[in-house]
Structures are given as structure tokens and as C-alpha cells.
Motif scaffolding. Structure first.
Motif, PDB file in Angstrom:
ATOM      1  N   ASP A 279       0.828  -1.213   0.000  1.00  0.00           N
ATOM      2  CA  ASP A 279       0.000   0.000   0.000  1.00  0.00           C
ATOM      3  C   ASP A 279       0.860   1.261   0.000  1.00  0.00           C
ATOM      4  N   GLU A 280       1.913   1.263   0.806  1.00  0.00           N
ATOM      5  CA  GLU A 280       2.748   2.461   0.897  1.00  0.00           C
ATOM      6  C   GLU A 280       3.576   2.667  -0.366  1.00  0.00           C
ATOM      7  N   LEU A 281       4.062   1.580  -0.957  1.00  0.00           N
ATOM      8  CA  LEU A 281       4.815   1.714  -2.203  1.00  0.00           C
ATOM      9  C   LEU A 281       3.922   2.213  -3.329  1.00  0.00           C
ATOM     10  N   LEU A 282       2.691   1.737  -3.366  1.00  0.00           N
ATOM     11  CA  LEU A 282       1.756   2.202  -4.386  1.00  0.00           C
ATOM     12  C   LEU A 282       1.480   3.692  -4.218  1.00  0.00           C
ATOM     13  N   ALA A 283       1.332   4.137  -2.973  1.00  0.00           N
ATOM     14  CA  ALA A 283       1.117   5.566  -2.721  1.00  0.00           C
ATOM     15  C   ALA A 283       2.331   6.382  -3.162  1.00  0.00           C
ATOM     16  N   LEU A 284       3.533   5.853  -2.941  1.00  0.00           N
ATOM     17  CA  LEU A 284       4.741   6.556  -3.375  1.00  0.00           C
ATOM     18  C   LEU A 284       4.804   6.649  -4.899  1.00  0.00           C
ATOM     19  N   GLU A 285       4.425   5.561  -5.573  1.00  0.00           N
ATOM     20  CA  GLU A 285       4.407   5.594  -7.039  1.00  0.00           C
ATOM     21  C   GLU A 285       3.445   6.658  -7.551  1.00  0.00           C
ATOM     22  N   ILE A 286       2.271   6.720  -6.955  1.00  0.00           N
ATOM     23  CA  ILE A 286       1.272   7.703  -7.381  1.00  0.00           C
ATOM     24  C   ILE A 286       1.791   9.120  -7.167  1.00  0.00           C
ATOM     25  N   SER A 287       2.526   9.319  -6.073  1.00  0.00           N
ATOM     26  CA  SER A 287       3.042  10.662  -5.781  1.00  0.00           C
ATOM     27  C   SER A 287       4.069  11.125  -6.804  1.00  0.00           C
ATOM     28  N   LEU A 288       4.677  10.175  -7.533  1.00  0.00           N
ATOM     29  CA  LEU A 288       5.684  10.535  -8.532  1.00  0.00           C
ATOM     30  C   LEU A 288       5.086  10.810  -9.908  1.00  0.00           C
ATOM     31  N   LEU A 289       3.791  10.565 -10.062  1.00  0.00           N
ATOM     32  CA  LEU A 289       3.152  10.782 -11.364  1.00  0.00           C
ATOM     33  C   LEU A 289       3.068  12.268 -11.691  1.00  0.00           C
TER      34      LEU A 289
END
Length: 289
Positions: A279-289
């Protein structure tokens, strides 16, 4: 495809033999219903070969991988158990980031398991490539996040079906040309319930990725051990060296550093679960979009 493989499995299993392939000048081994071509790799107890159905009515490309126990190198019960565990893990797991079990013969003189042949290279090979000294990351940050998140998804699924991978490291992470990840090699896996989860002092390579509790025989190993190993792999992607400490000199987002620090906690009770990591890695990926 499934019906064709089932038909192959129903045929009499033939012993390891050699035959002359039509139009070829080399002899190729046959194990059960599978024709072996080139060797893809060797481990402590086994070898992996590219394989194709031996008796199909037309020539198939070697789209499968057959892992066979090397009896000439190791005849211990531990070697046999490792292959049995691999088959059990793949049979229990159904996930796109985990190799699928297509065939297995565990009681034969030459025990083996068969999976699809996975395109790409191991993450360890990607990390060993020459990287300019002025580049901060062994892989770009967004690519590193994607690779680690996909690996975490595979680990999460293994934990859901009550298996510990037990040897998470870059050599066991295949990365396809499109960047898709497959977590491989389940020979060190252990059930997360029952007596098998009590650490018996088993050893494997890549000790730098082991959680501290893996160095203490006699204790019950929990899913947090895989989370720790994944944390070391994350640190490796950032610093180019496997490390259980976080180098804060790297220009990483605060949330990345916080997650990495938690995953590398000495006490397994203080580490996040694999589900929380995803969940946290997915949130980090989204933040880089």
C-alpha cells in the motif's frame, strides 16, 4: 495449452535418456515428457534447463523451464525436500508475480518441476551493470519503486497462502524487458504455521539479505523476515550495495526513507506487514506521477 500439457503428463514417464534431434548435430536429454535444450543456470542442489514437450507432433520452441535435482552433486533428503517445497508453494500460489507450476514429478529417479520460461534477467544482473558515478540511483527512482512494489505483491500473496519465501534477494527477482517482475526460487520457503516455521538453522546464500532472526536457530520465523529482506533489496537499489542501514545522504523522499527504516527494524514486531508495504509503495508511485 492445459489440455496438451495434461496429455503429456498422462504418458509414461521415461527415464533420463539422450536422443538425436532431427536436423541437429547435438544430443539432447529427455526427462519424462520434456526435451531439454540449453542449461539456464545451476544452483547448489539443482540445475534449470530450457525445455519443450518431447513428444509433440511439431517442434516447439523451448518456452518452458525445467528444474531438476542434480543427484550427482547432492543426494541428501534436504535437497529433495527443497524441490518438494518449491512445488508446494507454486501449487498453493496463484499470482502473476509468482511462477506457475505446469508439471512436477517428485517421486521419480530424476525429480523435477516445470514452469513457464521467464523472459528477462535477474535484478542482480541489472544492479551489476556499470552505472556512471554521477548517477544517484542504480535504477531510476520510479523504476525502483515499481520493481520493489511488484516483488512486495508476490511476497504478500505468499504470506496470504501461509508461506514464507525465505530467500528474497535480487538473484531471485526476474525483470522482463517490459519491467514486469517474477519472484522465483522457493527452495528455502517455509510454512508460516506448524513446526516447519521453527528455524532449524538452514543456511542459504546471500546472507546479507537475511533478517536478524534467521541467525537464531530454534525460534519461530514469521512473515516479517521477508519484509526485512525486501528492505535490504530496496536499500541496494538506492545505494548499489545491500545494506541494513539507511544512507540519508541520498536524496530520497521522506516517505521512502520512513518506510525503508521501518522495514529494516531489528525487532520483527516493529516492521510493517507485506500488505502495508504494498500500500505504501503504491502511494509513493502515485506521488511521482
Amino acid at each position: 495449452m492445459i489440455m496438451q500439457l495434461d496429455a503429456l503428463r498422462n504418458r509414461a514417464t521415461r527415464p533420463l535418456a539422450e536422443l538425436q534431434v532431427a536436423g541437429a548435430h547435438q544430443r539432447q536429454a529427455v526427462v519424462g515428457p520434456w526435451r531439454l535444450t540449453c542449461c539456464l543456470g545451476r544452483g547448489r542442489w539443482s540445475s534449470v534447463y530450457a525445455a519443450s514437450p518431447a513428444d509433440y507432433d511439431r517442434e516447439w520452441p523451448a518456452q518452458f523451464a525445467l528444474k531438476i535435482l542434480d543427484r550427482s552433486r547432492c543426494t541428501s533428503s534436504r535437497a529433495t525436500s527443497s524441490l518438494q517445497r518449491e512445488a508446494a508453494v507454486m501449487q498453493a500460489a496463484r499470482h502473476p508475480r509468482i511462477a506457475a507450476l505446469l508439471d512436477a514429478q517428485l517421486s521419480h529417479d530424476t525429480p523435477y518441476v516445470v514452469t513457464p520460461r521467464i523472459a528477462g534477467v535477474t535484478l542482480s544482473k541489472l544492479l551489476s551493470a556499470d552505472v556512471p558515478s554521477d548517477v544517484d540511483f542504480a535504477l531510476p527512482l520510479h523504476r525502483s519503486l515499481w520493481v520493489v512494489r511488484q516483488t512486495a505483491e508476490a511476497i504478500r500473496h505468499l504470506h496470504e497462502v501461509r508461506w514464507l519465501h525465505g530467500d528474497v534477494n535480487p538473484s531471485n527477482v526476474m525483470v522482463s524487458p517490459r519491467g514486469e517482475v517474477t519472484l522465483i526460487d522457493y527452495s528455502c520457503a517455509r510454512r508460516l504455521d506448524g513446526e516447519e516455521s521453527i528455524h532449524d538453522g538452514w543456511t542459504q546464500s546471500h546472507a546479507e539479505y537475511h533478517a536478524p532472526e534467521l541467525r537464531r536457530p530454534g525460534i519461530r520465523i514469521k512473515a516479517a523476515a521477508d519484509v526485512y529482506s525486501l528492505g535490504v533489496m530496496m536499500a541496494h537499489l538506492v545505494s548499489r550495495q545491500p545494506s541494513a542501514t539507511v544512507d540519508r545522504n541520498h536524496q530520497l523522499p521522506t516517505e521512502w526513507l520512513r518506510l525503508l527504516t521501518a522495514m529494516l527494524a531489528e525487532d520483527p514486531r516493529h516492521r510493517p506487514t507485506s500488505e502495508e508495504v504494498v500500500d505504501e509503495l503504491l502511494a509513493l508511485e502515485i506521488s511521482l506521477l
